[in-house]
Design an enzyme around this catalytic site. Sequence first.
Site, PDB file in Angstrom:
ATOM      1  N   ASP A  63       1.037  -1.199   0.045  1.00 42.43           N
ATOM      2  CA  ASP A  63       0.056  -0.007  -0.059  1.00 42.43           C
ATOM      3  C   ASP A  63       0.951   1.204   0.005  1.00 42.43           C
ATOM      4  O   ASP A  63       2.004   1.109   0.209  1.00 42.43           O
ATOM      5  CB  ASP A  63      -1.163  -0.017   1.302  1.00 42.43           C
ATOM      6  CG  ASP A  63      -0.377  -0.294   2.454  1.00 42.43           C
ATOM      7  OD1 ASP A  63       1.055  -0.393   2.487  1.00 42.43           O
ATOM      8  OD2 ASP A  63      -1.020  -0.954   3.437  1.00 42.43           O
ATOM      9  N   ASP A 117      -7.033  -1.462  13.883  1.00 42.47           N
ATOM     10  CA  ASP A 117      -8.442  -1.760  13.863  1.00 42.47           C
ATOM     11  C   ASP A 117      -8.640  -2.981  13.152  1.00 42.47           C
ATOM     12  O   ASP A 117      -9.454  -3.301  12.477  1.00 42.47           O
ATOM     13  CB  ASP A 117      -9.108  -0.617  13.088  1.00 42.47           C
ATOM     14  CG  ASP A 117      -8.668  -0.414  11.573  1.00 42.47           C
ATOM     15  OD1 ASP A 117      -7.576  -1.050  11.400  1.00 42.47           O
ATOM     16  OD2 ASP A 117      -9.206   0.533  11.145  1.00 42.47           O
ATOM     17  N   HIS A 161      -6.986  -4.185  10.337  1.00 44.91           N
ATOM     18  CA  HIS A 161      -6.849  -4.046   8.776  1.00 44.91           C
ATOM     19  C   HIS A 161      -5.790  -5.033   8.335  1.00 44.91           C
ATOM     20  O   HIS A 161      -4.626  -4.763   8.841  1.00 44.91           O
ATOM     21  CB  HIS A 161      -6.934  -2.425   8.352  1.00 44.91           C
ATOM     22  CG  HIS A 161      -5.595  -1.719   8.653  1.00 44.91           C
ATOM     23  ND1 HIS A 161      -5.678  -0.354   9.114  1.00 44.91           N
ATOM     24  CD2 HIS A 161      -4.259  -1.867   8.518  1.00 44.91           C
ATOM     25  CE1 HIS A 161      -4.681  -0.111   9.492  1.00 44.91           C
ATOM     26  NE2 HIS A 161      -3.662  -0.707   9.041  1.00 44.91           N
ATOM     27  N   GLU A 177      -9.617  -1.385   5.419  1.00 42.86           N
ATOM     28  CA  GLU A 177     -10.126  -1.099   6.706  1.00 42.86           C
ATOM     29  C   GLU A 177     -11.379  -1.843   6.804  1.00 42.86           C
ATOM     30  O   GLU A 177     -12.026  -2.478   5.959  1.00 42.86           O
ATOM     31  CB  GLU A 177     -10.626   0.383   6.589  1.00 42.86           C
ATOM     32  CG  GLU A 177      -9.324   1.249   6.402  1.00 42.86           C
ATOM     33  CD  GLU A 177      -8.691   1.659   7.991  1.00 42.86           C
ATOM     34  OE1 GLU A 177      -8.434   0.427   8.500  1.00 42.86           O
ATOM     35  OE2 GLU A 177      -7.929   2.537   8.151  1.00 42.86           O
TER      36      GLU A 177
HETATM   37  C1  GLP Z   1      -0.160   0.264   8.072  1.00 45.83           C
HETATM   38  C2  GLP Z   1       0.095  -0.533   7.126  1.00 45.83           C
HETATM   39  C3  GLP Z   1      -0.373  -1.965   7.389  1.00 45.83           C
HETATM   40  C4  GLP Z   1       0.503  -2.413   8.714  1.00 45.83           C
HETATM   41  C5  GLP Z   1      -0.234  -1.475  10.048  1.00 45.83           C
HETATM   42  C6  GLP Z   1       0.733  -1.728  11.090  1.00 45.83           C
HETATM   43  O1  GLP Z   1      -1.436   0.828   8.741  1.00 45.83           O
HETATM   44  N1  GLP Z   1      -0.670  -0.095   6.171  1.00 45.83           N
HETATM   45  O2  GLP Z   1       0.068  -2.692   6.375  1.00 45.83           O
HETATM   46  O3  GLP Z   1       0.250  -3.770   9.049  1.00 45.83           O
HETATM   47  O4  GLP Z   1       0.289   0.126   9.549  1.00 45.83           O
HETATM   48  O5  GLP Z   1       1.509  -0.865  11.749  1.00 45.83           O
HETATM   49  P1  GLP Z   1       2.497  -1.012  12.880  1.00 45.83           P
HETATM   50  O6  GLP Z   1       3.480  -2.285  12.562  1.00 45.83           O
HETATM   51  O7  GLP Z   1       3.225   0.085  13.080  1.00 45.83           O
HETATM   52  O8  GLP Z   1       1.571  -1.466  13.959  1.00 45.83           O
END
Ligand code: GLP
Length: 257
Positions: free
Chosen positions: A67, A142, A144, A149
């Site tokens: 993404d 959340d 995702h 989402e």
């Molecule tokens: C972002 C990414 C996700 C990732 C998530 C978790 O939102 N788009 O792919 O899994 O962050 O983030 P963190 O590893 O900082 O908790």
Amino acid sequence: MEIIVKTNDHSVSRSAAEIIARVIREKPNCVLGLATGSTPIGTYKELARMHKEEGLDFSKVVTFNLDEYLGIGLALDKSYKEDQSYARFMYEELFRHINIKPENTHVPNGLAKDPDTFCKAYEAAIQAAGGIDLQLLGIGGDGHVAFNEPGTLFDSRTHVQLLTEKTRQDNYKAFFQPAGIDWEHMPKQALTMGVGTILEAKEWLMIATGANKAEIVKQTLEGEVSPRVTASAIQIFTRKATVILDKKAAARLQYRR
Ligand code: GLP
């Protein structure tokens, strides 16, 4: 699905990197699906170490990131401007430390003039590369997966996604605020592979660490399979899936190995 619980986040990173390295050694021209966020940073550090000290060779590896924020990002000349784009994140945390060819790396273009057309082309590029051999995944606060989402259907493809307030706040605190960027510049939308796109990968590697992920990890792995928690799609993924957690993230699981 195999769930492995490690004592700390460092061990999670090491085990995740070993799985990725195994795929690269078995298939030097493999296609890796890569993730961003704070969780995979240690895994990328370990892969960089394996490249430097053990000669892990990325010269034929192809990557597709999950993404990118819409409205910021990499100019197509790959100039890696100082921003909070995932393109720059990947360059800083991994690509500049290994011998991957820039033309073999793909991050959705957050500056695409026509995002919907870009999303279709991204899907086509994944197909043309032969599909994703191993997909690395984190879990958002959340629930995702990528930026899918709550409410995103399991057959969704790469698309433009409106971010929830929780995701914007989580990611602002973790990356944008420390970089001195005002809240008003926090992106509201992203380009993301769909759940359906991710479900087509040949193998999944999901990682999560820290006590703040314990509840969403439980919902993902043991809760109802539902688009409300898009990461729960792992429960219907029929190929090889490995989940690596630290003790804190696994604390609320009923069934663990
Ligand atoms: C972002 C990414 C996700 C990732 C998530 C978790 O939102 N788009 O792919 O899994 O962050 O983030 P963190 O590893 O900082 O908790």
